[in-house]
Design a protein around this motif. Sequence first.
Motif, PDB file in Angstrom:
ATOM      1  N   ARG A 135      -9.869   3.692   2.985  1.00 40.45           N
ATOM      2  CA  ARG A 135      -9.439   3.266   1.652  1.00 40.45           C
ATOM      3  C   ARG A 135      -7.918   3.193   1.593  1.00 40.45           C
ATOM      4  NH1 ARG A 135      -7.337   7.194  -1.532  1.00 40.45           N
ATOM      5  NH2 ARG A 135      -7.580   9.326  -0.802  1.00 40.45           N
ATOM      6  N   THR A 136      -7.429   2.400   0.662  1.00 41.59           N
ATOM      7  CA  THR A 136      -5.996   2.282   0.425  1.00 41.59           C
ATOM      8  C   THR A 136      -5.744   2.356  -1.078  1.00 41.59           C
ATOM      9  OG1 THR A 136      -6.062  -0.129   0.287  1.00 41.59           O
ATOM     10  CG2 THR A 136      -5.618   0.814   2.462  1.00 41.59           C
ATOM     11  N   VAL A 137      -4.511   2.695  -1.437  1.00 44.38           N
ATOM     12  CA  VAL A 137      -4.093   2.713  -2.837  1.00 44.38           C
ATOM     13  C   VAL A 137      -2.908   1.769  -2.961  1.00 44.38           C
ATOM     14  CG1 VAL A 137      -3.167   4.111  -4.732  1.00 44.38           C
ATOM     15  CG2 VAL A 137      -4.883   5.081  -3.182  1.00 44.38           C
ATOM     16  N   SER A 138      -3.033   0.788  -3.830  1.00 46.73           N
ATOM     17  CA  SER A 138      -1.971  -0.193  -4.045  1.00 46.73           C
ATOM     18  C   SER A 138      -0.727   0.496  -4.599  1.00 46.73           C
ATOM     19  CB  SER A 138      -2.457  -1.256  -5.034  1.00 46.73           C
ATOM     20  OG  SER A 138      -1.378  -2.051  -5.468  1.00 46.73           O
ATOM     21  N   ALA A 139       0.434   0.079  -4.144  1.00 43.52           N
ATOM     22  CA  ALA A 139       1.694   0.630  -4.646  1.00 43.52           C
ATOM     23  C   ALA A 139       1.855   0.340  -6.137  1.00 43.52           C
ATOM     24  CB  ALA A 139       2.872   0.066  -3.864  1.00 43.52           C
ATOM     25  N   VAL A 161       0.839  -1.199   0.000  1.00 39.86           N
ATOM     26  CA  VAL A 161       0.000   0.000   0.000  1.00 39.86           C
ATOM     27  C   VAL A 161       0.875   1.251   0.000  1.00 39.86           C
ATOM     28  CG1 VAL A 161      -1.631   1.319   1.415  1.00 39.86           C
ATOM     29  CG2 VAL A 161      -1.943  -1.132   1.103  1.00 39.86           C
ATOM     30  N   ALA A 162       0.645   2.129  -0.992  1.00 35.86           N
ATOM     31  CA  ALA A 162       1.405   3.371  -1.108  1.00 35.86           C
ATOM     32  C   ALA A 162       0.687   4.539  -0.453  1.00 35.86           C
ATOM     33  CB  ALA A 162       1.658   3.697  -2.577  1.00 35.86           C
ATOM     34  N   VAL A 180      -5.026  11.840   4.566  1.00 39.48           N
ATOM     35  CA  VAL A 180      -4.347  11.026   3.558  1.00 39.48           C
ATOM     36  C   VAL A 180      -2.896  10.848   4.001  1.00 39.48           C
ATOM     37  CG1 VAL A 180      -3.681  10.847   1.125  1.00 39.48           C
ATOM     38  CG2 VAL A 180      -5.849  11.944   1.753  1.00 39.48           C
ATOM     39  N   VAL A 181      -2.446   9.599   4.088  1.00 40.78           N
ATOM     40  CA  VAL A 181      -1.099   9.291   4.574  1.00 40.78           C
ATOM     41  C   VAL A 181      -0.362   8.495   3.508  1.00 40.78           C
ATOM     42  CG1 VAL A 181       0.236   8.189   6.409  1.00 40.78           C
ATOM     43  CG2 VAL A 181      -2.005   9.184   6.930  1.00 40.78           C
ATOM     44  N   ARG A 182       0.851   8.957   3.191  1.00 41.80           N
ATOM     45  CA  ARG A 182       1.711   8.250   2.228  1.00 41.80           C
ATOM     46  C   ARG A 182       2.988   7.831   2.943  1.00 41.80           C
ATOM     47  NH1 ARG A 182       2.150   9.438  -3.583  1.00 41.80           N
ATOM     48  NH2 ARG A 182       0.505   7.964  -3.907  1.00 41.80           N
ATOM     49  N   PRO A 183       3.115   6.555   3.271  1.00 38.81           N
ATOM     50  CA  PRO A 183       4.362   6.089   3.892  1.00 38.81           C
ATOM     51  C   PRO A 183       5.517   6.232   2.899  1.00 38.81           C
ATOM     52  CG  PRO A 183       2.911   4.241   3.409  1.00 38.81           C
ATOM     53  CD  PRO A 183       2.148   5.485   3.078  1.00 38.81           C
ATOM     54  N   ASP A 184       6.723   6.503   3.410  1.00 42.03           N
ATOM     55  CA  ASP A 184       7.893   6.646   2.540  1.00 42.03           C
ATOM     56  C   ASP A 184       8.178   5.359   1.774  1.00 42.03           C
ATOM     57  OD1 ASP A 184       8.015   9.168   3.620  1.00 42.03           O
ATOM     58  OD2 ASP A 184       9.979   8.906   4.579  1.00 42.03           O
ATOM     59  N   GLY A 192      -0.092  -5.499   3.814  1.00 40.16           N
ATOM     60  CA  GLY A 192      -1.170  -5.976   4.665  1.00 40.16           C
ATOM     61  C   GLY A 192      -1.948  -4.903   5.396  1.00 40.16           C
ATOM     62  N   VAL A 193      -2.227  -3.787   4.742  1.00 38.83           N
ATOM     63  CA  VAL A 193      -3.030  -2.724   5.341  1.00 38.83           C
ATOM     64  C   VAL A 193      -4.413  -2.782   4.708  1.00 38.83           C
ATOM     65  CG1 VAL A 193      -3.246  -0.241   5.689  1.00 38.83           C
ATOM     66  CG2 VAL A 193      -0.983  -1.294   5.658  1.00 38.83           C
ATOM     67  N   ALA A 194      -5.454  -2.682   5.535  1.00 36.54           N
ATOM     68  CA  ALA A 194      -6.812  -2.833   5.014  1.00 36.54           C
ATOM     69  C   ALA A 194      -7.765  -1.835   5.674  1.00 36.54           C
ATOM     70  CB  ALA A 194      -7.304  -4.249   5.275  1.00 36.54           C
TER      71      ALA A 194
END
Length: 110
Positions: free
Chosen positions: A100-104, A21-22, A68-72, A77-79
């Motif tokens: 919601r999540t956005v796939s990398a 997850v990006a 909205v959070v964008r990990p570096d 496994g984030v849902a």
Amino acid sequence: MLEVRPSSNEVVVGPREALAVAELAGRRVSWAGIPPVDAEAGFACGVQVRAHGDPVPATAVLRGGELVVRPDVPLDGVAPGQSAVLYRGTRVLGQCTIDRTVSATLAAVD
């Protein structure tokens, strides 16, 4: 399994790499005190998505009531339904329930 779509009774499957997850976001946000002054401009923080996990570096922004959070580095496994807790050092800034999540793999295409 990448996603469950109850409204259409579908289960989406794909390669393991698609689980990374990006970006994650949630509207149910609560702050531990006063929100960061730079919340709408974006700010550096740590994000923790597992109770016993360590926070990882990220950038967060409050956009239209959604955090909205964008990990570096993409997280596995984030849902939706999980909590994302934001930190500055050891201080808790706040948290949101992930909607919601956005796939990398999808984010790399954009």
